[in-house]
Write an enzyme that holds these catalytic residues in place. Structure first.
Site, PDB file in Angstrom:
ATOM      1  CG  HIS A  58       8.132-109.167 -28.149  1.00  0.00           C
ATOM      2  ND1 HIS A  58       7.694-110.173 -27.299  1.00  0.00           N
ATOM      3  CD2 HIS A  58       9.202-108.596 -27.533  1.00  0.00           C
ATOM      4  CE1 HIS A  58       8.476-110.212 -26.232  1.00  0.00           C
ATOM      5  NE2 HIS A  58       9.384-109.272 -26.344  1.00  0.00           N
TER       6      HIS A  58
ATOM      7  CB  SER B   9      10.013-108.824 -23.162  1.00  0.00           C
ATOM      8  OG  SER B   9      10.898-109.500 -24.001  1.00  0.00           O
TER       9      SER B   9
ATOM     10  CD  GLU C 163      30.654-101.384 -23.868  1.00  0.00           C
ATOM     11  OE1 GLU C 163      31.207-102.477 -24.091  1.00  0.00           O
ATOM     12  OE2 GLU C 163      30.228-100.634 -24.767  1.00  0.00           O
TER      13      GLU C 163
END
Length: 257
Positions: free
Chosen positions: A235, A85, A176
């Site tokens: 996946h 990925s 963040e």
């Protein structure tokens, strides 16, 4: 950037790069199996993930440079490089930016194309966890289930929990920055990026990350590539079909070693 890694076994260097919101530890079972076949397996945490440093910089060029510097630090050459990925995109950039470093490239369930951001619900769930007082993994799973119904996906994400202090769990990732720069995860390879060595793409049959129409684009970037489909796998194909996955990877490596 000094990346954290776990190194298993001895032999030809074999680097494994995890996906978005993962860590090298996700691959420890398969990593041990690869090491048993005579490889020195490096389970690497990419920047802003796992135990590797947190930074404001995040994107495939800097992550590819991280891997180049990691290999220089460890004196690794002629590596086998596998990425899943997001890690597959990093691996593609390593191979195209630093082709002399890579002997064989293995890309798991990702194509070199653009993907729209699609992790919003997962990121919302992780933000909720980060802002919660968590004193048990069971409580974290219960809270995360409000956002993510699939048990396997939750277990994958909950591997990021660690005991920050007695009685208080926290997340290892730099959430963040990953939220702020999530659009970088779906970025396509540059049109001129090519790698002319043997490459394997592993496609999950029940996933839509690699489509039939992507084959031409894959060949344009990786002319010596083949694509293998593992049927009835999503996946996280390496976790769902580990035996099939292992056999396919080993057959490819042995063919071109």
């Amino acid at each position: 950037m000094k990346l954290y890694s776990k190194i298993i076994g001895k032999g030809k260097p074999f680097l494994i790069l995890h996906g978005f919101l993962g860590m090298g530890d996700n691959w420890k079972t398969l990593g041990k199996e690869f090491s048993d076949e005579g490889y020195e397996v490096h389970l690497v945490d990419q920047r802003n993930h796992g135990r590797s440093p947190h930074t404001e910089d995040f994107g495939y060029d800097v992550m590819a440079e991280d891997i180049k510097e990691y290999c220089e630090e460890k004196n690794l050459q002629d590596i086998i490089l596998l990425g899943h990925s997001m890690g597959g995109k990093t691996a593609m950039k390593v191979a195209t930016n630093y082709p002399d470093l890579v002997h064989n490239l293995i890309v798991v369930d990702i194509a070199p194309k653009y993907y729209e951001p699609h992790h919003q619900t997962i990121l919302e769930g992780l933000t909720m966890l980060q802002n919660s007082d968590l004193d048990s993994r069971g409580l974290a799973d219960e809270k995360l289930e409000e956002y993510i119904s699939e048990w396997g996906v939750r277990q994958f994400l909950l591997k990021n929990l660690y005991w920050k202090e007695k009685g208080k769990l926290a997340l290892r990732m730099n959430l963040e920055v990953l939220k702020e720069k999530v659009e970088h995860v779906g970025k396509a390879l540059n049109e001129e990026d090519t790698f002319h060595k043997d490459t394997l793409f592993v496609s999950a049959g029940s996933s839509n990350y690699i489509r039939k129409e992507d084959r031409e684009l894959i060949k344009s970037h990786f002319p010596k590539s083949n694509t293998v489909i593992i049927k009835d796998a999503g996946h996280w194909v390496h976790a769902e079909k580990p035996e099939d996955f292992f056999q396919i990877i080993m057959a490819f490596i042995h063919k071109f070693s």
